[in-house]
Write a protein that holds these residues in place. Structure first.
Motif, short mmCIF file in Angstrom:
data_model
loop_
_atom_site.label_atom_id
_atom_site.label_comp_id
_atom_site.label_asym_id
_atom_site.label_seq_id
_atom_site.Cartn_x
_atom_site.Cartn_y
_atom_site.Cartn_z
N LYS A 197 6.38 21.19 -19.97
CA LYS A 197 5.55 20.60 -18.92
C LYS A 197 4.41 19.80 -19.53
N GLY A 198 4.29 18.55 -19.12
CA GLY A 198 3.23 17.69 -19.62
C GLY A 198 3.59 16.94 -20.89
N ALA A 251 5.50 14.29 -23.35
CA ALA A 251 6.08 12.95 -23.21
C ALA A 251 7.22 12.85 -24.21
N ARG A 259 13.05 8.45 -16.10
CA ARG A 259 12.29 8.68 -14.86
C ARG A 259 12.50 10.10 -14.37
N ASP A 306 10.62 12.52 -16.71
CA ASP A 306 9.17 12.43 -16.52
C ASP A 306 8.74 13.12 -15.23
N GLU A 307 9.52 12.94 -14.18
CA GLU A 307 9.20 13.58 -12.91
C GLU A 307 9.33 15.10 -13.03
N THR A 317 9.06 17.02 -15.76
CA THR A 317 8.07 17.65 -16.62
C THR A 317 6.64 17.54 -16.08
N ARG A 318 6.45 16.84 -14.98
CA ARG A 318 5.15 16.90 -14.32
C ARG A 318 4.94 18.29 -13.70
N GLU A 319 6.05 18.93 -13.33
CA GLU A 319 5.98 20.20 -12.60
C GLU A 319 6.41 21.40 -13.44
N ARG A 320 7.33 21.18 -14.42
CA ARG A 320 7.96 22.33 -15.07
C ARG A 320 8.52 21.94 -16.43
#
Length: 285
Positions: A112-113, A115, A156, A159-160, A162-165
């Motif tokens: 998570k978070g 890149a 995409r 990235d979506e 790993t914003r949450e989990r």
């Protein structure tokens, strides 16, 4: 002799094993109830054997689920045990099994978070088509396959996610379309049967075969995977696939709430029923 089958308040999909297992346990003399882990008004009773079955929404609140597991284990006997559930709740266990010498599907993790660059991962690993999914998941939740030409869409999606989990990236195994993903079912110290599953992604349903015999190579592989913890388990499912060289690789080791495909194998239902009754009877002694 009291048995509670742990489930959830709203099943995301029907549990084909549930009615069969309830009926078999009742026929064996057990008092059986369903126990939703996410219902705070429905706690386990002391002296009640709790068997985790269809807690299929636990990925939505894994910390809450693990807290429930710990509380339940302190109140009564739980299967599979809390220590096994903790180790199996996050698919980072694949990394631990690989270190133990188990051939697993190659995996890259994106926490998570983080890149992570999909083009970099696929170039460094030599992968073409890939699968991206959460580290904590059930069913096909947020699981997608991407072709080599779909790197931008894969980026995409990652990235979506790993914003949450936490997420994981794996190469697509083409043998899933031929040999298939094989689920090897293990109950009370013995491999009972296998089934072949079709690929399943977000929004799709799972198709499974009739019960299949377990080949000697598959049996040896599953026994090696389970050997260090076999005596602690009531049930397990070892999901395998073959790589491009025909080598068996572990896709997932399901020790919390796997479908055991009891409809396909009545002897497996009978074995599981006997194992639960034996443990529940021992609790009464």
């Amino acid at each position: 002799m009291k048995v509670a089958l742990a489930t959830c308040t709203t099943l995301p999909a029907p549990d084909a094993d549930q009615a069969l297992l309830v009926g078999a346990l009742e026929d064996a003399g057990a008092s059986v109830r369903l126990l939703a882990w996410d219902d705070p008004m429905n706690a386990p009773d002391a002296g009640e054997l709790v068997v985790i079955r269809s807690t299929w929404n636990y990925f939505e609140d894994v910390d809450g689920f693990l807290a429930w597991v710990e509380r339940t284990a302190k109140t009564t006997h739980l299967f599979n045990p809390a220590s096994i559930v903790r180790q199996n709740a996050r698919k980072t266990y694949l990394r631990d099994l690989s270190r133990r010498g188990i051939d697993v599907v190659p995996t890259e993790y994106a926490m998570k978070g983080d890149a992570r660059s999909i083009p970099d991962v696929t170039r460094e690993r030599g992968w073409d088509a890939i699968v991206i999914k959460p580290v904590v998941s059930a069913g096909s939740f947020s699981t997608q396959r991407f072709a080599a030409t779909e790197a931008a869409a894969a980026q995409r999606f990652l990235d979506e996610l790993t914003r949450e989990r936490d997420a994981m990236i794996q190469p697509w195994m083409p043998s899933v379309d031929t040999y298939g993903e094989r689920s090897l079912v293990w109950i009370d110290g013995e491999l009972t049967h296998a089934i072949r599953k079709s690929p399943r992604f977000s929004g799709s349903t799972e198709a499974v075969s009739a019960a299949m015999p377990i080949a000697p190579e598959e049996r040896a592989f599953a026994e090696k995977v389970l050997e260090p913890i076999a005596t602690d388990l009531l049930y397990a499912r070892v999901d395998v696939v073959r790589d491009e060289n025909g080598v068996l690789r572990l896709m997932e080791l399901e020790l919390i709430e796997p479908s055991l495909y009891l409809v396909q194998c009545p002897p497996a239902l009978a074995r599981l029923t006997r194992a639960i009754v034996r443990r529940a009877t021992a609790d009464m002694a």
